[in-house]
Write an enzyme that holds these catalytic residues in place. Sequence first.
Site, mmCIF file in Angstrom:
data_model
loop_
_atom_site.group_PDB
_atom_site.id
_atom_site.type_symbol
_atom_site.label_atom_id
_atom_site.label_comp_id
_atom_site.label_asym_id
_atom_site.label_seq_id
_atom_site.Cartn_x
_atom_site.Cartn_y
_atom_site.Cartn_z
ATOM 1 N N ARG A 23 13.991 48.771 1.916
ATOM 2 C CA ARG A 23 13.680 47.655 2.592
ATOM 3 C C ARG A 23 13.843 46.789 1.056
ATOM 4 N NH1 ARG A 23 13.803 46.769 7.792
ATOM 5 N NH2 ARG A 23 15.543 45.752 7.441
ATOM 6 N N ARG A 27 15.956 39.921 2.715
ATOM 7 C CA ARG A 27 16.355 38.404 2.765
ATOM 8 C C ARG A 27 14.952 37.697 1.548
ATOM 9 N NH1 ARG A 27 14.824 38.905 9.026
ATOM 10 N NH2 ARG A 27 14.207 40.457 7.929
ATOM 11 N N ARG A 36 24.577 36.367 1.799
ATOM 12 C CA ARG A 36 24.436 36.407 4.291
ATOM 13 C C ARG A 36 24.474 35.324 4.369
ATOM 14 N NH1 ARG A 36 23.472 36.053 8.424
ATOM 15 N NH2 ARG A 36 21.060 37.854 9.006
ATOM 16 N N ASP A 72 22.007 50.003 8.078
ATOM 17 C CA ASP A 72 21.460 49.663 9.572
ATOM 18 C C ASP A 72 20.792 51.403 9.774
ATOM 19 O OD1 ASP A 72 19.252 47.384 9.623
ATOM 20 O OD2 ASP A 72 19.588 48.776 11.829
ATOM 21 N N TYR A 147 15.040 52.206 20.158
ATOM 22 C CA TYR A 147 16.029 51.271 20.037
ATOM 23 C C TYR A 147 16.962 51.429 21.565
ATOM 24 C CZ TYR A 147 13.669 49.177 15.571
ATOM 25 O OH TYR A 147 13.340 49.428 14.644
HETATM 26 O O1 CP3 Z 1 17.301 47.364 1.423
HETATM 27 C C1 CP3 Z 1 17.145 48.797 2.227
HETATM 28 O O2 CP3 Z 1 16.578 49.282 2.457
HETATM 29 C C2 CP3 Z 1 18.797 49.148 3.099
HETATM 30 C C3 CP3 Z 1 18.964 48.699 3.836
HETATM 31 C C4 CP3 Z 1 18.299 48.989 5.186
HETATM 32 C C5 CP3 Z 1 18.347 47.947 6.383
HETATM 33 N N1 CP3 Z 1 17.526 48.088 7.540
HETATM 34 C C6 CP3 Z 1 18.595 46.229 6.002
HETATM 35 C C7 CP3 Z 1 18.341 45.679 6.879
HETATM 36 C C8 CP3 Z 1 17.331 50.026 5.558
HETATM 37 C C9 CP3 Z 1 17.309 51.088 5.171
HETATM 38 C C10 CP3 Z 1 16.959 49.702 6.849
HETATM 39 C C11 CP3 Z 1 16.592 50.227 7.904
HETATM 40 C C12 CP3 Z 1 15.622 49.670 9.650
HETATM 41 N N2 CP3 Z 1 16.622 49.175 10.084
HETATM 42 C C13 CP3 Z 1 14.865 50.793 9.897
HETATM 43 C C14 CP3 Z 1 13.856 51.775 9.468
HETATM 44 C C15 CP3 Z 1 13.041 51.262 8.477
HETATM 45 C C16 CP3 Z 1 12.010 50.245 8.724
HETATM 46 O O3 CP3 Z 1 11.649 48.954 8.150
HETATM 47 O O4 CP3 Z 1 11.209 50.806 9.638
HETATM 48 C C17 CP3 Z 1 14.470 49.831 11.353
HETATM 49 C C18 CP3 Z 1 13.779 50.182 12.159
HETATM 50 C C19 CP3 Z 1 15.653 49.133 11.352
HETATM 51 C C20 CP3 Z 1 16.203 48.449 12.497
HETATM 52 C C21 CP3 Z 1 16.291 47.308 12.085
HETATM 53 N N3 CP3 Z 1 17.025 46.014 11.158
HETATM 54 C C22 CP3 Z 1 15.323 45.689 12.334
HETATM 55 C C23 CP3 Z 1 13.813 46.356 14.241
HETATM 56 C C24 CP3 Z 1 15.801 44.672 12.186
HETATM 57 C C25 CP3 Z 1 14.787 43.372 12.228
HETATM 58 C C26 CP3 Z 1 13.946 42.733 11.583
HETATM 59 C C27 CP3 Z 1 14.798 43.361 10.283
HETATM 60 O O5 CP3 Z 1 13.284 44.150 9.470
HETATM 61 O O6 CP3 Z 1 14.365 42.889 9.349
HETATM 62 C C28 CP3 Z 1 17.437 45.120 11.375
HETATM 63 C C29 CP3 Z 1 17.832 43.581 10.574
HETATM 64 C C30 CP3 Z 1 17.873 44.184 8.917
HETATM 65 N N4 CP3 Z 1 17.889 45.457 8.707
HETATM 66 C C31 CP3 Z 1 17.833 43.460 7.770
HETATM 67 C C32 CP3 Z 1 18.524 44.300 6.579
HETATM 68 C C33 CP3 Z 1 18.677 43.501 5.648
HETATM 69 C C34 CP3 Z 1 17.924 42.187 8.176
HETATM 70 C C35 CP3 Z 1 19.394 40.644 8.078
HETATM 71 C C36 CP3 Z 1 19.135 40.258 7.703
HETATM 72 O O7 CP3 Z 1 19.008 38.902 8.546
HETATM 73 O O8 CP3 Z 1 19.873 39.803 6.736
#
Ligand code: CP3
Length: 346
Positions: A23, A27, A36, A72, A147
Amino acid sequence: MNDAFLRACRGEKTPFTPIWIMRQAGRYLPQYQKIRADVDFLTLCKTPELAATVTKQPVDILGVDAAILFSDILIPAEKMGLELHFPENGGPVFKNPVRDIAAAKALRVIQPQEDVPYVLETIKILVKELNVPLIGFAGAPFTVLTYIVEGGGSKNFIHTKTMMHTNPALFNTIMDVITQSTIVYLSAQIEAGVHAIQLFDTWAGVLSATDYRNWVFPYVKKTINALTPPLSLVQPHLGVPIIYFVNNCAGILHIAADSGADVIGVDWRIDIDDAINRSRQMPIQGNLDPCVLFSTRPYIQVAAKSIVLKASGAKGHIFNLGHGILPETPVDNVKALVDTVHEMKK
Ligand code: CP3
């Protein structure tokens, strides 16, 4: 290209331990927040120029050895026929969770070229512009299923586990269509040019070892086999390293290690030398506790060095956090971590 990351994935010697951070775009970076501020998360994922820009930010700002595609794990689930929302400051939400056979049968296997052209376009932009390898990714089938079935994030996974225990035919129907989608999705990412793949199994560790072995692991294996020559069902050219990240892996690592992946990614709850032994010496990725990045500079350095030393006997080691970086993390501490790992020349 800086190929230390790919060499470590293949178990080859590297001049230093490569590092990237789960990640890493997001943010905690002011440069991400700036972009964003004008665009919602899903639009950002679906706009190739913007997605490519935020993918590159951590490479330029931190000096990490790999980039990960900005997207995502739930993007393909949306295209399987589900309504996906990311409310501001909240986790993902599926309005109509899949809990009966009619809903399961309505799910479709995605067609990457038509359904997610923006993902493939982002990859094509990035492979031209990056000087480090690009990691493509997907959620592992069970993690995506949680999910879809729960309708969003969950604490106890009651719907998911009850379905597994009382209606395995329904559970398997959903797992099957997710697995098929994941295979074509990752194949399309490889064809578009990613240099490696990570499969995120964020929630596998909430299961008993028996449930993981019986209900989840076969689909992980099927996904990885389909992408791995000579068993490739999809394209003959596939041969990029595959990383299988298993969060909360301690109880299931001995099973997960047989997935067919090239690298196992582990969380911080297990000592990395223990994880190396229990995965029978496969190349390893991990595993600093993300909260260590809130401590002091000396503490971060000692903790990072300890992991590098404990992993020095591994066939390959890619340094990473044990799970995603947290939004409040101080960027200077992340830079200090990357520098510390790089300075420990082999
Ligand atoms: O930089 C990176 O790693 C690439 C982008 C990436 C995102 N999500 C962007 C994102 C990757 C590889 C993911 C994977 C992801 N998404 C997982 C597996 C990894 C992990 O953390 O366990 C899961 C379970 C998700 C599902 C998801 N997406 C959740 C639960 C959430 C909300 C909470 C959180 O962790 O931020 C997201 C949103 C998300 N995905 C954001 C980002 C940058 C935040 C969005 C924002 O508000 O800008």
